[in-house]
Design a protein around this motif. Structure first.
Motif, short mmCIF file in Angstrom:
data_model
loop_
_atom_site.label_atom_id
_atom_site.label_comp_id
_atom_site.label_asym_id
_atom_site.label_seq_id
_atom_site.Cartn_x
_atom_site.Cartn_y
_atom_site.Cartn_z
N ALA A 175 12.35 1.33 -4.62
CA ALA A 175 11.89 0.05 -4.07
C ALA A 175 12.95 -0.50 -3.13
O ALA A 175 14.15 -0.31 -3.35
CB ALA A 175 11.62 -0.96 -5.19
N ASN A 201 11.68 -6.84 1.98
CA ASN A 201 10.43 -6.31 1.44
C ASN A 201 9.65 -5.58 2.54
O ASN A 201 9.21 -6.21 3.51
CB ASN A 201 9.59 -7.44 0.86
CG ASN A 201 8.25 -6.94 0.31
OD1 ASN A 201 8.11 -5.76 -0.02
ND2 ASN A 201 7.29 -7.83 0.22
N ASP A 206 6.94 -3.62 1.77
CA ASP A 206 5.60 -3.29 1.27
C ASP A 206 4.51 -3.60 2.29
O ASP A 206 3.54 -2.83 2.43
CB ASP A 206 5.32 -4.04 -0.03
CG ASP A 206 6.14 -3.52 -1.20
OD1 ASP A 206 6.72 -2.42 -1.07
OD2 ASP A 206 6.23 -4.23 -2.22
N SER A 228 3.39 -0.72 4.71
CA SER A 228 2.81 0.52 4.19
C SER A 228 1.64 0.99 5.05
O SER A 228 0.86 0.18 5.57
CB SER A 228 2.32 0.29 2.76
OG SER A 228 1.49 1.36 2.33
#
Length: 381
Positions: free
Chosen positions: A355, A360, A362, A365
């Protein structure tokens, strides 16, 4: 017998070099493959801009992390990034744009961006060479600026080499090898290499390279031109990186001259990096309209590079469902150089720890497109 490595990185531009450096900080000794020379691709053809004036939380946080890194670049890497914090100045040329700018400033300030909203009179007072009779306002952040893309790439690469990374120049990757949905290595023009970690960071070349694995990457190449004038003291140093939001013109000082570019939204997708003389005519017209004094400047040379562009103008960074151990770092839409410190740090954390903690990633993606979780970045140059 394939040579074994801790990680294999495709692409020796600033993104690949940053990822390699950050992986070495975690004890890995990656191999990097560049089909030409380090920094010779689109990295070396960029304008080197670095800014936090974006319209999405992800891009702002990537920028803030990276700006802090560039401010300490010499301390961290022992090399000069040629980072000049001259600021970015965005000009609004309609009431609608001014309202958008006001909303941007409020949003950016929420995340700690030091940005100001300026009146036309303030713009004219500080930068009297600009025509401002059609300007409704501007945003300015003094923490923004520019640095040397080639210098930064080589600094990352040298620091990575000192920690055990290996860089292969003039080594073209021919195939990503995967078995039963697991990354196994690379087939290259200099032989076979094996690793359970493969990072695809070679810009617009990546979609074709991963397609045989059943991975569709929505990245399209668009050509962007830059031109340099001869030394031009009539506009004295320092000036901000100036963006005319009406025409898409942008320019800044570079080694005494003026570096100019412009977004031509009519330009179709292409892998061509040939310079289009017709583009120069449009650029000169826009430049003389915004800064009439440039009539005295002489164009010295010009070049073109490629933006690897995604539908939402956000990068695609992270693992892929189809092949375990394969990671993407592509589609930066013109923001790769400025975000390279954050991307290298975040992706190395994802690879080693599972992670990313520093920023961040994410939302970057590949899965966001299928899931409909797309947030568009609208402040694109």
């Amino acid at each position: 017998m394939a040579e074994r490595a801790d990680a294999l990185i495709i692409g020796g531009g600033v993104i690949g070099a940053s990822i390699a450096y950050h992986l070495t900080l975690r004890g890995l000794k990656p191999h990097v493959f560049e089909r030409d020379l380090l920094g010779s691709g689109n990295t070396g053809r960029s304008a080197g801009g670095i800014r936090a004036q974006f319209t999405t939380e992800t891009n702002i946080k990537l920028s803030l992390y990276s700006i802090a890194f560039y401010e300490r670049f010499k301390e961290i890497l022992g090399a000069d990034a040629e980072f000049h914090q001259v600021g970015y100045l965005f000009l609004a040329v309609s009431p609608e744009q001014l309202e958008q700018f006001k909303a941007r400033v409020a949003f950016q300030r929420r995340f700690g961006v030091q940005v100001s909203l300026l009146t036309p009179d303030e713009v004219a007072a500080q930068w009297p060479f600009l025509r401002t009779d059609d300007v409704y306002g501007a945003t300015h952040s003094a923490k923004d600026g520019f640095a040397g893309p080639y210098e930064v790439t080589i600094a990352f690469a040298n620091a990575a080499k000192q920690r055990g990374a290996v860089f292969h120049e003039q080594a073209e990757v021919q195939q990503i090898v995967a078995e039963h949905g697991v990354a196994r290595g690379l087939q290259t023009s200099i032989g076979e290499f094996s690793s359970s970690v493969v990072v695809a960071a070679a810009g617009p070349a990546i979609p074709a390279l991963v397609k045989p694995l059943g991975i569709e990457v929505p990245v399209v190449p668009y050509r962007r031109h830059l031109f340099m004038t001869e030394t031009f003291p009539e506009i004295p140093d320092p000036i901000p990186f100036i963006i005319d939001s009406g025409t898409g013109l942008y320019f800044r000082k570079e080694t005494g001259g003026i570096m100019l570019g412009m977004v031509d939204k009519s330009d179709p997708p292409t892998f061509s990096m040939n310079v289009d003389d017709a583009y120069l005519e449009k650029l000169v017209e826009a430049a003389l309209m915004r800064a009439p004094i440039l009539e005295k400047a002489n164009i010295l040379n010009g070049w073109a590079g490629l933006y690897d562009t995604t539908p939402d103008h956000h990068a695609i960074v992270g693992s892929v469902d189809e092949v375990k151990g394969l990671y993407l770092a592509v589609g930066f839409s013109g923001h790769g150089f400025m975000h390279s410190p954050a991307i290298g740090a975040a992706l190395s954390e994802l690879i080693v720890d599972g992670a990313a903690k520093c920023v961040n990633i994410d939302p970057l993606s590949l899965n966001r497109f299928a899931a409909g979780a797309v947030v568009e970045e609208t402040n694109v140059i």
